[in-house]
Design an enzyme around this catalytic site. Structure first.
Site: not given
Length: 303
Positions: A121, A123, A125, A177, A180
């Protein structure tokens, strides 16, 4: 994609994608003892410089030197990320690596031989090199919103082909994750503009498993379940591509692994999908959410 808006509207709470960072964020604290931190070998990081498997010794820097990616707490502890600070961080990072391994960048400039292709992803993080503790050059990467793999995405499929056919990676990791935002948004019916086209892929997966998902009343837990289903679906899409079929037919050693990352613990978990051949794929032609949710219910009952 068949619509079932009435059903979803009654059973699925609307999810605000703009609030996902806040709603799924956790308090972060510095490590209890950075001075005594040792690099831990990950499942996929078990090779010495010759490319052969090395013994799994957490304290053996000779066979598996600690990745130069992380040297403890990030220097960017302030919320300001101006260009000056970014360049300062880069220079500090480069200097630290050269002090530890003077010829690192010279070797890196001569080519890459990653053993891992990571589909994850976007993302911020979920930084694959950081959480795997692998150095630059060790992970070939494709990232998009909610780690979706679809047969019409020529970008993702082209990267996959290069990773398998040219770089000869041994592990294709598809990693979702928890927390999400893309998956959470797909649970609701709100419109977010252009991204709706992309979220439609996840919504289709949701519709295929809606009856089981609706058995979960807690919104966050429902999101976690769809994260796992979405990731498994992407694993199967990768496995069904002509690239993987051709690789297995010529006897190439490459496996596809489904994983999920928990941003609240920093830990990776395996989803039970290890596909190494066309024979393996035959037993995983479709995500069986009935079996998945039966296992989930059994685990909850014994907890």
């Amino acid at each position: 994609m068949a619509s079932n808006s009435n059903t979803v509207e009654k059973t699925t709470p609307e999810v605000d994608i703009s609030g996902q960072v806040e709603s799924f964020s956790i308090a972060t604290a510095p490590s209890e003892d950075h001075a005594h931190h040792h690099h831990k070998h990950h499942l996929l990081h078990k090779y010495n410089e010759s490319g052969e498997t090395a013994e799994d010794d957490d304290h053996d820097d000779a066979c598996c030197p600690r990745s130069p990616v992380t040297f403890g707490p990030s220097p960017a502890v302030e919320k300001s990320h101006g260009l000056t600070r970014l360049l300062k961080n880069n220079r500090a990072w480069s200097k630290a690596i050269r002090e530890r391994q003077p010829d690192f960048f010279e070797k890196c400039s001569k080519g890459q031989q990653p053993k891992v292709f990571w589909i994850g992803c976007s993302d911020s993080r979920v930084p694959e090199n950081e959480l795997l503790q692998l150095a630059p050059g060790e992970v070939f990467t494709h990232r998009n919103i909610a780690n979706v793999v679809v047969g019409t995405d020529l970008n993702c499929l082209s990267v996959l082909q290069y990773a398998v056919d040219v770089l000869k990676v041994e592990h294709v990791v598809v990693c979702g994750h928890y927390g999400c935002g893309g998956v959470a948004a797909a649970l609701g019916d709100s419109s977010f503009g252009l991204i709706d086209h992309w979220l439609g892929n996840i919504k289709q997966v949701k519709q295929e498993h809606l009856s089981n998902l609706n058995e979960i009343k807690d919104t966050e837990e429902k999101c976690r379940a769809l994260v796992e289903i979405n990731c498994r679906n992407s694993v199967l899409t990768v496995a069904k591509t002509p690239t993987m079929r051709a690789a297995w037919e010529r006897g190439q050693n490459v496996e596809i692994i489904g994983m999920v990352y928990d941003i609240q613990t920093g830990l990776l978990g395996e989803l039970g999908y290890h596909i190494k051949s066309m024979d393996d794929l035959q037993s995983h032609l479709k995500v069986d959410s009935n079996a998945l949710f039966a296992a989930r219910a059994s685990k909850a009952a014994t907890a």
